[in-house]
Design a protein around this motif. Structure first.
Motif, PDB file in Angstrom:
ATOM      1  N   ALA A 297     -12.067  -6.344   9.795  1.00  0.00           N
ATOM      2  CA  ALA A 297     -13.403  -5.818  10.073  1.00  0.00           C
ATOM      3  C   ALA A 297     -13.427  -5.083  11.402  1.00  0.00           C
ATOM      4  CB  ALA A 297     -14.414  -6.965  10.066  1.00  0.00           C
ATOM      5  N   ARG A 298     -12.742  -5.628  12.409  1.00  0.00           N
ATOM      6  CA  ARG A 298     -12.702  -4.953  13.701  1.00  0.00           C
ATOM      7  C   ARG A 298     -11.958  -3.624  13.605  1.00  0.00           C
ATOM      8  NH1 ARG A 298      -9.788  -4.326  18.295  1.00  0.00           N
ATOM      9  NH2 ARG A 298      -7.947  -5.310  17.397  1.00  0.00           N
ATOM     10  N   LEU A 299     -10.845  -3.603  12.846  1.00  0.00           N
ATOM     11  CA  LEU A 299     -10.079  -2.367  12.698  1.00  0.00           C
ATOM     12  C   LEU A 299     -10.861  -1.314  11.913  1.00  0.00           C
ATOM     13  CD1 LEU A 299      -6.551  -3.891  11.941  1.00  0.00           C
ATOM     14  CD2 LEU A 299      -7.249  -2.661  14.019  1.00  0.00           C
ATOM     15  N   ARG A 300     -11.587  -1.755  10.889  1.00  0.00           N
ATOM     16  CA  ARG A 300     -12.395  -0.791  10.121  1.00  0.00           C
ATOM     17  C   ARG A 300     -13.455  -0.153  10.994  1.00  0.00           C
ATOM     18  NH1 ARG A 300     -14.426  -3.530   4.696  1.00  0.00           N
ATOM     19  NH2 ARG A 300     -15.685  -1.627   4.760  1.00  0.00           N
ATOM     20  N   ALA A 301     -14.075  -0.964  11.864  1.00  0.00           N
ATOM     21  CA  ALA A 301     -15.068  -0.399  12.772  1.00  0.00           C
ATOM     22  C   ALA A 301     -14.414   0.560  13.767  1.00  0.00           C
ATOM     23  CB  ALA A 301     -15.798  -1.515  13.504  1.00  0.00           C
ATOM     24  N   GLN A 302     -13.221   0.188  14.232  1.00  0.00           N
ATOM     25  CA  GLN A 302     -12.516   1.026  15.212  1.00  0.00           C
ATOM     26  C   GLN A 302     -12.112   2.367  14.612  1.00  0.00           C
ATOM     27  OE1 GLN A 302      -9.127  -0.925  16.957  1.00  0.00           O
ATOM     28  NE2 GLN A 302      -8.300   0.962  17.855  1.00  0.00           N
ATOM     29  N   TYR A 303     -11.673   2.354  13.339  1.00  0.00           N
ATOM     30  CA  TYR A 303     -11.192   3.582  12.686  1.00  0.00           C
ATOM     31  C   TYR A 303     -12.247   4.207  11.772  1.00  0.00           C
ATOM     32  CZ  TYR A 303      -6.514   2.625  14.427  1.00  0.00           C
ATOM     33  OH  TYR A 303      -5.431   2.425  15.247  1.00  0.00           O
ATOM     34  N   ASP A 304     -13.455   3.637  11.776  1.00  0.00           N
ATOM     35  CA  ASP A 304     -14.551   4.162  10.954  1.00  0.00           C
ATOM     36  C   ASP A 304     -14.122   4.292   9.495  1.00  0.00           C
ATOM     37  OD1 ASP A 304     -17.100   5.029  10.431  1.00  0.00           O
ATOM     38  OD2 ASP A 304     -16.671   7.151  10.865  1.00  0.00           O
ATOM     39  N   ALA A 305     -13.500   3.246   8.981  1.00  0.00           N
ATOM     40  CA  ALA A 305     -13.024   3.249   7.592  1.00  0.00           C
ATOM     41  C   ALA A 305     -13.969   2.430   6.738  1.00  0.00           C
ATOM     42  CB  ALA A 305     -11.612   2.670   7.522  1.00  0.00           C
ATOM     43  N   GLU A 306     -14.390   2.995   5.623  1.00  0.00           N
ATOM     44  CA  GLU A 306     -15.332   2.304   4.751  1.00  0.00           C
ATOM     45  C   GLU A 306     -14.625   1.314   3.829  1.00  0.00           C
ATOM     46  OE1 GLU A 306     -17.747   5.053   2.662  1.00  0.00           O
ATOM     47  OE2 GLU A 306     -18.621   5.958   4.476  1.00  0.00           O
ATOM     48  N   THR A 307     -13.380   1.559   3.485  1.00  0.00           N
ATOM     49  CA  THR A 307     -12.653   0.681   2.563  1.00  0.00           C
ATOM     50  C   THR A 307     -11.318   0.290   3.186  1.00  0.00           C
ATOM     51  OG1 THR A 307     -11.495   2.474   1.420  1.00  0.00           O
ATOM     52  CG2 THR A 307     -13.702   1.868   0.601  1.00  0.00           C
ATOM     53  N   LEU A 308     -10.716  -0.744   2.610  1.00  0.00           N
ATOM     54  CA  LEU A 308      -9.402  -1.180   3.078  1.00  0.00           C
ATOM     55  C   LEU A 308      -8.357  -0.099   2.822  1.00  0.00           C
ATOM     56  CD1 LEU A 308      -7.734  -3.459   4.317  1.00  0.00           C
ATOM     57  CD2 LEU A 308      -7.421  -4.395   2.009  1.00  0.00           C
ATOM     58  N   PHE A 309      -8.487   0.628   1.695  1.00  0.00           N
ATOM     59  CA  PHE A 309      -7.551   1.710   1.398  1.00  0.00           C
ATOM     60  C   PHE A 309      -7.624   2.803   2.472  1.00  0.00           C
ATOM     61  CE2 PHE A 309      -6.675   5.873  -0.458  1.00  0.00           C
ATOM     62  CZ  PHE A 309      -5.384   5.692  -0.927  1.00  0.00           C
ATOM     63  N   GLN A 310      -8.863   3.194   2.843  1.00  0.00           N
ATOM     64  CA  GLN A 310      -9.012   4.203   3.894  1.00  0.00           C
ATOM     65  C   GLN A 310      -8.402   3.718   5.202  1.00  0.00           C
ATOM     66  OE1 GLN A 310     -13.147   5.173   4.238  1.00  0.00           O
ATOM     67  NE2 GLN A 310     -13.225   6.285   2.278  1.00  0.00           N
ATOM     68  N   LEU A 311      -8.606   2.441   5.522  1.00  0.00           N
ATOM     69  CA  LEU A 311      -8.055   1.903   6.763  1.00  0.00           C
ATOM     70  C   LEU A 311      -6.528   1.964   6.733  1.00  0.00           C
ATOM     71  CD1 LEU A 311      -8.321   0.429   9.471  1.00  0.00           C
ATOM     72  CD2 LEU A 311      -8.398  -1.729   8.195  1.00  0.00           C
ATOM     73  N   GLY A 312      -5.914   1.534   5.616  1.00  0.00           N
ATOM     74  CA  GLY A 312      -4.455   1.566   5.514  1.00  0.00           C
ATOM     75  C   GLY A 312      -3.909   2.980   5.634  1.00  0.00           C
ATOM     76  N   TRP A 313      -4.627   3.928   5.027  1.00  0.00           N
ATOM     77  CA  TRP A 313      -4.194   5.317   5.099  1.00  0.00           C
ATOM     78  C   TRP A 313      -4.216   5.826   6.541  1.00  0.00           C
ATOM     79  CZ3 TRP A 313      -1.923   8.561   1.758  1.00  0.00           C
ATOM     80  CH2 TRP A 313      -1.870   9.914   2.099  1.00  0.00           C
ATOM     81  N   GLN A 314      -5.309   5.472   7.279  1.00  0.00           N
ATOM     82  CA  GLN A 314      -5.426   5.947   8.659  1.00  0.00           C
ATOM     83  C   GLN A 314      -4.446   5.252   9.596  1.00  0.00           C
ATOM     84  OE1 GLN A 314      -9.459   6.586  10.243  1.00  0.00           O
ATOM     85  NE2 GLN A 314     -10.256   6.051   8.216  1.00  0.00           N
ATOM     86  N   LEU A 315      -4.032   4.052   9.224  1.00  0.00           N
ATOM     87  CA  LEU A 315      -3.088   3.336  10.071  1.00  0.00           C
ATOM     88  C   LEU A 315      -1.651   3.814   9.905  1.00  0.00           C
ATOM     89  CD1 LEU A 315      -4.459  -0.309   9.742  1.00  0.00           C
ATOM     90  CD2 LEU A 315      -4.506   1.131  11.795  1.00  0.00           C
ATOM     91  N   ARG A 316      -1.389   4.619   8.888  1.00  0.00           N
ATOM     92  CA  ARG A 316      -0.045   5.135   8.697  1.00  0.00           C
ATOM     93  C   ARG A 316       0.326   6.070   9.863  1.00  0.00           C
ATOM     94  NH1 ARG A 316       0.656   6.687   2.262  1.00  0.00           N
ATOM     95  NH2 ARG A 316       0.273   4.587   1.487  1.00  0.00           N
ATOM     96  N   GLY A 317       1.455   5.834  10.398  1.00  0.00           N
ATOM     97  CA  GLY A 317       1.908   6.689  11.483  1.00  0.00           C
ATOM     98  C   GLY A 317       1.394   6.285  12.855  1.00  0.00           C
TER      99      GLY A 317
END
Length: 321
Positions: A297-317
């Motif tokens: 939940a903290r990472l989603r707020a930090q990366y403004d990701a609505e779903t877990l898939f979006q968060l994983g995608w943004q965390l790549r790299g």
């Protein structure tokens, strides 16, 4: 109605001396026979009803002091009865304020055994009032992980003031509190003052217990409703529940940074970037899903990701730059 005369004010030395002089001269006299210097004393004798005019007013006579004493006693008793009656009713200036106080929804029926209060401002007002009356112990259950950042400065001041007053402070957090730097920093500060803060990886309701006398229980997730409980039996039940949670809660050394070298949570972003689900990441890290969920939940707020898939995608790299 005239106020009763005061013996100390009316029968001073001059008045008593004049009375004795008039009495020694037979008790009958004319006003024009009294020297101008004695006229103030004569006025005081008249106010005390120790002299009275006779016939057409040409002559005056001294009166029996017992009659004056009887009248004084009656006046004092009447004045006392009036004061007692007034004591039963508030002064008019305060009566208006009392009526307004009783009409205020936030504090009317404040002595109710269980009273529900709606709205954060009213709840906070009541809490601050009760906190001032607390003298021994404050027990707090604070679920939800990170505390609101805007509340942390106030929480620091409150913790310092409570400890200065000698209150024992015990708080239970959920694991997400360890992952939020501001909340962890507050916990380290409060612990340094002597407060004890533990972490429990279970569901529990937000609750505050003061001196084991009054308990405040949140009524919903938005904290817009709270029940103020003063029934001794119900408060005892809530205290027992807190103590059971406290015994199961984990001790935390808040003075140390949350992310120490052997903490597995720094590996979470890499696992999410690989496409792992919350359950898979928790199993890989050897943590409960609740602990991992709080970090996600903290990472989603930090990366403004609505779903877990979006968060994983943004965390790549992340970290490859």
């Amino acid at each position: 109605m005239n106020e009763p005369w005061s013996e100390g004010e009316l029968l001073d030395d001059a008045a008593r001396a004049l009375y004795l002089a008039l009495l020694a001269d037979g008790g009958l006299f004319r006003v024009d026979e009294v020297s101008p210097a004695d006229l103030p004393a004569l006025g005081r004798l008249l106010a005390a009803r120790l002299v009275s005019s006779q016939l057409d007013g040409s002559y005056w006579t001294v009166m029996d002091p017992r009659a004056a004493a009887g009248r004084l006693g009656a006046e004092l008793r009447a004045a006392g009865a009036r004061l007692l009656a007034q004591a039963e009713e508030p002064p008019p200036q305060l009566a208006e304020l009392i009526r307004a106080y009783d009409r205020e929804p936030a504090i009317s029926d404040a002595r109710a055994v269980v009273r529900q209060v709606t709205g954060k401002p009213l709840i906070q007002q009541r809490l601050e009032h009760l906190a001032l009356e607390t003298g021994q112990e404050m027990l707090m259950a604070q679920p939800g992980g990170a505390r609101p950042a805007a509340m942390l400065p106030h929480a620091r001041r409150a913790a310092r003031e409570w400890r200065e007053r000698g209150l024992e402070l015990r708080t239970i957090y959920q694991p997400g509190a360890r992952l939020d730097p501001p909340t962890a920093a507050y916990a380290a500060y409060a612990s340094g003052l002597g407060a004890r803060i533990r972490v429990l990886d279970e569901d529990f309701r937000r609750m505050l217990i003061m001196d084991r006398r009054i308990a405040v229980v949140a009524g919903g997730t938005e904290d817009q409703v709270a029940s103020f409980v003063e029934d001794p039996v119900l408060v005892s039940v809530l205290v027992d529940a807190f103590e059971r949670d406290w015994a199961r809660a984990e001790r935390v050394r808040w003075e140390e940074p949350a992310a120490v070298g052997d903490d597995p949570l720094p590996a979470l972003p890499a696992l999410l970037a690989q496409g792992m689900t919350q359950r898979q990441a928790a199993a890989r890290l050897g943590l409960s899903e609740r602990t991992v969920a709080a970090q996600i939940a903290r990472l989603r707020a930090q990366y403004d990701a609505e779903t877990l898939f979006q968060l994983g995608w943004q965390l790549r790299g992340v970290g490859d730059d």
